[in-house]
Design a protein around this motif. Sequence first.
Motif, mmCIF file in Angstrom:
data_model
loop_
_atom_site.group_PDB
_atom_site.id
_atom_site.type_symbol
_atom_site.label_atom_id
_atom_site.label_comp_id
_atom_site.label_asym_id
_atom_site.label_seq_id
_atom_site.Cartn_x
_atom_site.Cartn_y
_atom_site.Cartn_z
ATOM 1 N N LEU A 19 79.510 -8.243 -44.890
ATOM 2 C CA LEU A 19 78.260 -7.552 -44.615
ATOM 3 C C LEU A 19 77.193 -8.534 -44.159
ATOM 4 N N PRO A 20 76.145 -8.042 -43.502
ATOM 5 C CA PRO A 20 75.021 -8.936 -43.185
ATOM 6 C C PRO A 20 74.504 -9.579 -44.467
ATOM 7 N N THR A 21 74.208 -10.864 -44.393
ATOM 8 C CA THR A 21 73.778 -11.550 -45.608
ATOM 9 C C THR A 21 72.356 -11.174 -46.010
ATOM 10 N N SER A 22 71.657 -10.426 -45.169
ATOM 11 C CA SER A 22 70.379 -9.862 -45.597
ATOM 12 C C SER A 22 70.607 -8.707 -46.562
ATOM 13 N N ALA A 66 67.986 -20.839 -42.241
ATOM 14 C CA ALA A 66 69.076 -20.100 -42.871
ATOM 15 C C ALA A 66 70.195 -19.848 -41.901
ATOM 16 N N GLY A 67 71.384 -20.069 -42.387
ATOM 17 C CA GLY A 67 72.542 -19.772 -41.563
ATOM 18 C C GLY A 67 72.668 -20.695 -40.383
ATOM 19 N N LYS A 68 72.430 -21.971 -40.564
ATOM 20 C CA LYS A 68 72.463 -22.928 -39.469
ATOM 21 C C LYS A 68 73.821 -22.918 -38.799
ATOM 22 N N ARG A 69 73.806 -22.846 -37.447
ATOM 23 C CA ARG A 69 75.065 -22.812 -36.698
ATOM 24 C C ARG A 69 75.511 -24.220 -36.343
ATOM 25 N N ALA A 70 76.776 -24.331 -36.057
ATOM 26 C CA ALA A 70 77.301 -25.626 -35.622
ATOM 27 C C ALA A 70 76.750 -25.974 -34.249
ATOM 28 N N LEU A 82 73.789 -20.653 -52.381
ATOM 29 C CA LEU A 82 73.391 -19.514 -51.564
ATOM 30 C C LEU A 82 73.704 -19.808 -50.102
ATOM 31 N N SER A 83 74.265 -18.831 -49.417
ATOM 32 C CA SER A 83 74.643 -19.036 -48.016
ATOM 33 C C SER A 83 74.261 -17.827 -47.190
ATOM 34 N N ARG A 84 73.615 -18.077 -46.072
ATOM 35 C CA ARG A 84 73.284 -17.004 -45.126
ATOM 36 C C ARG A 84 74.017 -17.262 -43.819
ATOM 37 N N VAL A 85 74.516 -16.187 -43.205
ATOM 38 C CA VAL A 85 75.253 -16.295 -41.951
ATOM 39 C C VAL A 85 74.637 -15.304 -40.962
#
Length: 624
Positions: free
Chosen positions: A290-293, A154-158, A258-261
């Motif tokens: 806000l936090p995606t959690s 989740a929320g894979k970074r570059a 759906l996207s998590r950061v």
Amino acid sequence: MEAITSPLEAVRSLYAARPAGAAGDDCGVRERFAGLMDDPAFAAQVPVLTEETADLLPNQCLVRYRGMVADMLNPEYYVGEFRRADGSWATAKYADQLDEAVPEGAETRIAERRPLLLVPVPAESPWAAAPRAAAARASLAAVAGAGAAGAAGAGKRARDGEVPAAANGAAAQEEDVSMGVSMTVSDATGQTTTADDGDSGASRARRAAAAGPQEVASGGGGSAAAPGADLPAGCCMAYLYDDREVKLNDIVEVVGVLSRVPELAAAHMQQQEGGQASSMLLDDILASHLPTSKAPRLHAILLSAVRAEVEAAAPAMPAVAEARARALGFLSQVLGGDDVAAEYLLLQLVARVHHRTAESAVGTLALNLVAEANSPAAAAQQQQPRQQLSQLGAALAAALAALAPRCLALPLSVPALNARPWWPRRDLNTQRLVGGPLQLAANTQVLLDETVLATGTLNEVGLRNLAALQHLMRAQKVAYDFEFFSLEQPADAPVTILSLGKSLLKDTVGVALPLRPTAPLADAAAVASAAGGANLAPLRAYLAAARTLDFSIAPDMEQFLQQELAGARQKDSGVNEQTFHTWMNLARLLALSHGESGLTRERWAGMRALEAARSARLAPQAAA
């Protein structure tokens, strides 16, 4: 199935197939996914995003979400497209991060998206919410295999040296527009994300275990309030990529990515712990992200407003007659056999705003059910806690919730009124709307239990809450507080007041009716048991169909009504324009409750008989 587990691949393939240099359209994305969702078998497999399923869904999968539009934030600008080194164009829509790098100095196209804060529908009745909760659990099967891998990623970074394409709107005005949300936060904090990103279920569990009991109870995180502490569980941020019309308090259904950061959670944690110096840029970013959690991000491909709870024509007359009789019997049982009160309460369940003027809303009632001080109904309230609903109030709330899709019950006690604002207001620190109990979707039944009111002093908040209730009853509007100004929002929420003697809100009561029970009053447990043991689905369908019927008055009835008004004024000088307005509203609701879309002399006579019975009950009070 790939459209569910990898929707962005489908989006990018459609963009890749468009003519070279073309811009400004969605390349058939909405049409493609709308066609897929038209297939019931496919739609049933799309996982449903809820509080229960949020941590179990893989990142960047296709999900469904149903909720109310609680806030509409300022538009954001982001890099919608960029040119690759080979000259082709790539899209960054429906995502916060991309797997491929944006070439240095690449040509970009800036686009706009609208953030919406969506929350679970307030005051939703259990029978309306339960099927969707079951569907949400069942829908997890479609992504069960991808769930663990997706959640882990989740929320894979570059990759190092890469810059994701989707840019946060606030940063885009002060930083390079190719900076993505995650990289914006990393750059603003001066720190990169650690292994504990703070956004996973495991991370939150570790923090809860490390915090002391008092810290957990208060929300943890030191003296500062936890980010998003004012938001209800199960909310999400939805990003709209087109100009479709959406209004505040609409109930909508969204299909999107759906996207998590995780970087957002990490930055919020560091800010709370004082891990980095604050800045206006960072504060603005974190306030609106806000936090995606806490609030998962949902990039909307499809969005539709839920206009009616039941899409059906009015039932045939025999079905209406049977359903109406059953509904009246159910309500009468709750009210101790008071058939007249049951009739008026039934009219509340089919009432809606069908016309507005500058000062009022036409179509709803403000009904006051009065338990007199020496009556059995009043005696049953004396032993109840004053901070909660009374016995009769809880029973009425349970009955309304059993039949209506939404029901809000509020105890009008001094502590409850003084505790917090019931009207929505803007928080200037977060630039978000802080909801209150009176921020409601249309077709919400409101029950105010005044029997729990005891001696006390209302503070400024309590007085403003009373004023907000009166404004809702009089005009079906709620004034939203933006500190320097108020913005009135339309409502559609019939209000029923339960009081001992005259209501505190008597100036805005349209119809007052003393209760005359002939049998013991029901309690909430008995109502719940009766509702659980009966098939109420036909009654709910009947009420929804009656409520949505169009209504008109034939020319011959208009002439008849004019004669009726003239005759009533000759017989009683107290009959005035407001009296006739109340009669017209009651007659219209009575006709709708019989499944009729036009007013007849029979229904007019029925209304006058009801009003005569009510007047007979009010006469002793007037004499006293």
